[in-house]
Scaffold this motif. Structure first.
Motif, PDB file in Angstrom:
ATOM      1  N   GLU A 144      -4.151  15.230   6.148  1.00 27.46           N
ATOM      2  CA  GLU A 144      -5.120  16.094   6.828  1.00 27.46           C
ATOM      3  C   GLU A 144      -6.381  16.153   5.983  1.00 27.46           C
ATOM      4  O   GLU A 144      -6.309  16.216   4.747  1.00 27.46           O
ATOM      5  N   LEU A 145      -7.537  16.182   6.619  1.00 26.02           N
ATOM      6  CA  LEU A 145      -8.812  16.249   5.897  1.00 26.02           C
ATOM      7  C   LEU A 145      -9.391  17.668   5.988  1.00 26.02           C
ATOM      8  O   LEU A 145      -9.080  18.373   6.956  1.00 26.02           O
ATOM      9  N   PRO A 146     -10.186  18.104   5.036  1.00 21.42           N
ATOM     10  CA  PRO A 146     -10.695  17.344   3.899  1.00 21.42           C
ATOM     11  C   PRO A 146      -9.605  17.064   2.862  1.00 21.42           C
ATOM     12  O   PRO A 146      -8.635  17.808   2.752  1.00 21.42           O
ATOM     13  N   ALA A 147      -9.823  15.954   2.144  1.00 21.69           N
ATOM     14  CA  ALA A 147      -8.862  15.559   1.114  1.00 21.69           C
ATOM     15  C   ALA A 147      -9.608  15.145  -0.149  1.00 21.69           C
ATOM     16  O   ALA A 147     -10.753  14.683  -0.083  1.00 21.69           O
ATOM     17  N   VAL A 148      -8.948  15.343  -1.284  1.00 21.76           N
ATOM     18  CA  VAL A 148      -9.463  14.779  -2.537  1.00 21.76           C
ATOM     19  C   VAL A 148      -8.698  13.494  -2.782  1.00 21.76           C
ATOM     20  O   VAL A 148      -7.468  13.472  -2.683  1.00 21.76           O
ATOM     21  N   GLY A 149      -9.424  12.412  -3.054  1.00 22.49           N
ATOM     22  CA  GLY A 149      -8.772  11.125  -3.296  1.00 22.49           C
ATOM     23  C   GLY A 149      -8.999  10.665  -4.731  1.00 22.49           C
ATOM     24  O   GLY A 149     -10.113  10.783  -5.257  1.00 22.49           O
ATOM     25  N   LEU A 150      -7.938  10.168  -5.358  1.00 19.55           N
ATOM     26  CA  LEU A 150      -8.068   9.538  -6.669  1.00 19.55           C
ATOM     27  C   LEU A 150      -7.778   8.055  -6.476  1.00 19.55           C
ATOM     28  O   LEU A 150      -6.667   7.682  -6.101  1.00 19.55           O
ATOM     29  N   LEU A 161     -14.295  13.001  -2.381  1.00 19.93           N
ATOM     30  CA  LEU A 161     -13.957  14.032  -1.403  1.00 19.93           C
ATOM     31  C   LEU A 161     -14.111  13.413  -0.019  1.00 19.93           C
ATOM     32  O   LEU A 161     -15.192  12.935   0.342  1.00 19.93           O
ATOM     33  N   LEU A 162     -13.018  13.385   0.743  1.00 15.82           N
ATOM     34  CA  LEU A 162     -13.067  12.844   2.102  1.00 15.82           C
ATOM     35  C   LEU A 162     -13.271  14.032   3.043  1.00 15.82           C
ATOM     36  O   LEU A 162     -12.331  14.786   3.313  1.00 15.82           O
ATOM     37  N   LYS A 163     -14.528  14.195   3.512  1.00 14.60           N
ATOM     38  CA  LYS A 163     -14.798  15.312   4.417  1.00 14.60           C
ATOM     39  C   LYS A 163     -14.341  14.951   5.829  1.00 14.60           C
ATOM     40  O   LYS A 163     -13.891  15.780   6.583  1.00 14.60           O
ATOM     41  N   SER A 164     -14.528  13.669   6.180  1.00 11.94           N
ATOM     42  CA  SER A 164     -14.023  13.138   7.446  1.00 11.94           C
ATOM     43  C   SER A 164     -13.679  11.680   7.169  1.00 11.94           C
ATOM     44  O   SER A 164     -13.815  11.221   6.033  1.00 11.94           O
ATOM     45  N   PRO A 288      -8.890  21.151  -1.044  1.00 10.89           N
ATOM     46  CA  PRO A 288      -8.618  20.246   0.086  1.00 10.89           C
ATOM     47  C   PRO A 288      -7.266  20.558   0.741  1.00 10.89           C
ATOM     48  O   PRO A 288      -6.454  21.286   0.168  1.00 10.89           O
ATOM     49  N   LYS A 289      -7.065  19.975   1.944  1.00 12.60           N
ATOM     50  CA  LYS A 289      -5.759  20.132   2.606  1.00 12.60           C
ATOM     51  C   LYS A 289      -4.763  19.116   2.057  1.00 12.60           C
ATOM     52  O   LYS A 289      -3.561  19.288   2.167  1.00 12.60           O
ATOM     53  N   SER A 290      -5.289  17.976   1.530  1.00 11.41           N
ATOM     54  CA  SER A 290      -4.401  16.946   0.981  1.00 11.41           C
ATOM     55  C   SER A 290      -5.017  16.343  -0.272  1.00 11.41           C
ATOM     56  O   SER A 290      -6.238  16.377  -0.448  1.00 11.41           O
ATOM     57  N   VAL A 291      -4.146  15.808  -1.129  1.00 12.57           N
ATOM     58  CA  VAL A 291      -4.592  14.975  -2.252  1.00 12.57           C
ATOM     59  C   VAL A 291      -4.042  13.583  -1.998  1.00 12.57           C
ATOM     60  O   VAL A 291      -2.864  13.425  -1.657  1.00 12.57           O
ATOM     61  N   LEU A 292      -4.909  12.568  -2.121  1.00 12.82           N
ATOM     62  CA  LEU A 292      -4.490  11.197  -1.842  1.00 12.82           C
ATOM     63  C   LEU A 292      -4.584  10.355  -3.109  1.00 12.82           C
ATOM     64  O   LEU A 292      -5.625  10.327  -3.752  1.00 12.82           O
ATOM     65  N   LEU A 293      -3.496   9.698  -3.450  1.00 12.46           N
ATOM     66  CA  LEU A 293      -3.486   8.808  -4.607  1.00 12.46           C
ATOM     67  C   LEU A 293      -3.586   7.383  -4.068  1.00 12.46           C
ATOM     68  O   LEU A 293      -2.967   7.068  -3.051  1.00 12.46           O
ATOM     69  N   ALA A 294      -4.367   6.534  -4.741  1.00 16.08           N
ATOM     70  CA  ALA A 294      -4.548   5.186  -4.210  1.00 16.08           C
ATOM     71  C   ALA A 294      -4.900   4.187  -5.302  1.00 16.08           C
ATOM     72  O   ALA A 294      -5.428   4.562  -6.349  1.00 16.08           O
ATOM     73  N   GLY A 295      -4.596   2.907  -5.061  1.00 16.91           N
ATOM     74  CA  GLY A 295      -4.945   1.842  -6.002  1.00 16.91           C
ATOM     75  C   GLY A 295      -3.742   1.409  -6.824  1.00 16.91           C
ATOM     76  O   GLY A 295      -2.709   2.095  -6.853  1.00 16.91           O
ATOM     77  N   GLY A 296      -3.893   0.284  -7.518  1.00 14.32           N
ATOM     78  CA  GLY A 296      -2.774  -0.312  -8.247  1.00 14.32           C
ATOM     79  C   GLY A 296      -2.111   0.625  -9.245  1.00 14.32           C
ATOM     80  O   GLY A 296      -0.885   0.625  -9.390  1.00 14.32           O
ATOM     81  N   VAL A 297      -2.918   1.449  -9.932  1.00 13.17           N
ATOM     82  CA  VAL A 297      -2.347   2.339 -10.956  1.00 13.17           C
ATOM     83  C   VAL A 297      -1.523   3.465 -10.311  1.00 13.17           C
ATOM     84  O   VAL A 297      -0.704   4.109 -10.974  1.00 13.17           O
ATOM     85  N   ALA A 298      -1.700   3.662  -8.986  1.00 16.08           N
ATOM     86  CA  ALA A 298      -0.871   4.644  -8.269  1.00 16.08           C
ATOM     87  C   ALA A 298       0.598   4.230  -8.289  1.00 16.08           C
ATOM     88  O   ALA A 298       1.477   5.021  -7.937  1.00 16.08           O
ATOM     89  N   ALA A 299       0.868   2.992  -8.705  1.00 18.23           N
ATOM     90  CA  ALA A 299       2.268   2.550  -8.839  1.00 18.23           C
ATOM     91  C   ALA A 299       2.919   3.171 -10.075  1.00 18.23           C
ATOM     92  O   ALA A 299       4.138   3.096 -10.234  1.00 18.23           O
ATOM     93  N   SER A 300       2.121   3.771 -10.957  1.00 14.68           N
ATOM     94  CA  SER A 300       2.669   4.362 -12.185  1.00 14.68           C
ATOM     95  C   SER A 300       3.572   5.560 -11.865  1.00 14.68           C
ATOM     96  O   SER A 300       3.129   6.547 -11.265  1.00 14.68           O
ATOM     97  N   ALA A 301       4.821   5.463 -12.290  1.00 15.58           N
ATOM     98  CA  ALA A 301       5.789   6.533 -12.010  1.00 15.58           C
ATOM     99  C   ALA A 301       5.366   7.831 -12.692  1.00 15.58           C
ATOM    100  O   ALA A 301       5.516   8.918 -12.128  1.00 15.58           O
ATOM    101  N   ALA A 302       4.793   7.713 -13.915  1.00 14.73           N
ATOM    102  CA  ALA A 302       4.366   8.905 -14.648  1.00 14.73           C
ATOM    103  C   ALA A 302       3.273   9.638 -13.864  1.00 14.73           C
ATOM    104  O   ALA A 302       3.275  10.873 -13.767  1.00 14.73           O
ATOM    105  N   LEU A 303       2.360   8.877 -13.284  1.00 14.80           N
ATOM    106  CA  LEU A 303       1.260   9.465 -12.517  1.00 14.80           C
ATOM    107  C   LEU A 303       1.774  10.071 -11.212  1.00 14.80           C
ATOM    108  O   LEU A 303       1.427  11.205 -10.846  1.00 14.80           O
TER     109      LEU A 303
END
Ligand code: KG4
Ligand code: ZN
Length: 358
Positions: A144-150, A161-164, A288-303
């Motif tokens: 759901e938006l708005p969302a903060v994306g890393l 910040l994804l407003k839409s 935000p309503k959601s936090v979105l993790l993205a990108g290759g480093v998002a594969a990190s289990a610690a993160l």
């Protein structure tokens, strides 16, 4: 709507068939095929642009054929062709773009341009795979938006910040190396293979299972900028600190079989802690309503696990793509095209190696 998507920004050549789901918003993946030249590049210790581009040429047609074959569709059912046009390596980008243009022209379909970094974020709209034709039956739980994306990859580390769907604001990011780049350079210094992220994670696992945490606690890497009151980050000094530990440790320490696993775990924790702290700072500020993790480093289990507990504590929902959609793939390119189908390009689309996420 069904899209054939192509990804060729760096060392992966990928093609996917994706479609929008009728029952629920979200993106279904009918096939996603990836050929990687990472193993070939590992011999050189990292990316060699000419080698990566040559491998793109060799892989692109077989990968497209396989994606079409697996999804069991012909071009008649495809509504559009999508391709990532940057950021990335110009030689690699050209192969995907020229192929996509040729297909769009021959099949008389629109061509949709996709920002590779934005596509990493849109991977969060992909519903779990069902395969074949049954995707239209699935209910997806989409952000759901708005969302903060890393967005954390080999070349980028950005908070947005994804407003839409198309109105995005850049909030902060690394001032020097990207987190993935720091992983790759640290791994190289430790004598571990490319890509560094998975290699460091695997080495860190050996340490975590050995129970040595207290014994080696004198080795502490910095958490750069973690307490600064901004959304900026820095990973270059962390990599240098690790190189200094490697150089300055006594021989006896270095010969301990737990030395490298400890260092890997400490590096993993340091990167994850900084990324988590800054993301939660952004979440606190923008609610935000959601936090979105993205990108290759998002594969990190610690993160992933660290961010999950922080988001739970803050009462905000965290979305993380399935592992296979974290690192480079074409399904995310298709997802971005379905989310922003109006980004239609005439057939003169050119690579934009320096494209930014916002
Ligand atoms: O998004 P991506 O596949 O390609 C780019 O767009 O750059 O990200 C690749 C980066 C590499 O730097 C790699 O070391 C890192 O993602 N990576 C990881 C892990 N798997 C891949 N970093 C930390 N932990 C992982 N498990
Ligand atoms: Zn990427």
């Amino acid at each position: 709507m069904m899209v054939l998507a192509i990804e060729s920004t760096c060392d992966e050549t990928a093609c996917a068939l994706v479609c929008s789901l009728k029952v629920q918003t979200g993106v279904g993946v009918m096939s996603s095929v990836i050929a990687s030249s990472a193993e070939i590049l590992a011999k050189y210790g990292g990316i060699v642009p000419e080698v990566a581009a040559r491998e793109q040429v060799a892989s692109i047609i077989p990968v497209i054929k396989e994606a079409l074959g697996y999804a069991k569709v012909t071009e008649r059912r495809i509504d559009a062709v999508a391709v990532s046009y940057g950021p990335g390596l110009v030689g690699s980008l050209l192969i995907g773009i020229e192929t996509a243009k040729t297909l769009a022209l021959a099949w008389e379909k629109p061509l949709i341009r996709v920002n590779h970094m934005a596509a990493h974020v849109f991977a969060n709209w992909i519903v779990p795979d069902t395969g074949g034709e049954t995707v239209t039956q699935r209910h997806g739980d989409t952000p759901e938006l708005p969302a903060v994306g890393l967005v954390v990859s080999g070349g980028h580390t950005e908070l947005i910040l994804l407003k839409s769907v198309s109105d995005w604001q850049w909030l902060g990011g690394t001032r020097d190396d990207a987190a993935g780049e720091a992983y790759d350079k640290a791994a190289r210094a430790m004598g571990l293979p490319y890509p560094g992220g998975p290699a460091i994670a695997k080495t860190a696992e050996q340490y975590q299972s050995s129970g040595y945490r207290n014994k080696k606690s004198e080795i502490k890497l910095p958490r750069p900028m973690i307490n600064e009151d901004n959304l900026d980050m820095s990973f270059s000094g962390l990599k240098t600190a690790l190189v200094n530990v490697l150089k300055c440790s006594r021989e006896a320490t270095k010969n301990d079989p737990d030395f490298l696993p400890f260092l890997a775990a400490e590096f993993n924790d340091a990167v994850a802690e900084v990324l988590i702290k800054k993301t939660m700072k952004a979440a606190e500020k923008y609610q935000p309503k959601s936090v979105l993790l993205a990108g290759g480093v998002a594969a990190s289990a610690a993160l992933r696990s660290g961010l999950e507990s922080e988001c739970q504590a803050a009462g905000v929902k965290l979305f993380v793509p399935e592992l296979k959609y974290c690192t480079d793939n074409a399904a995310m390119i298709g997802a971005a095209a379905l989310m922003r189908p109006d980004y239609v390009e005439p057939l003169k689309l050119k690579p934009e190696p320096g494209l930014t996420v916002v």
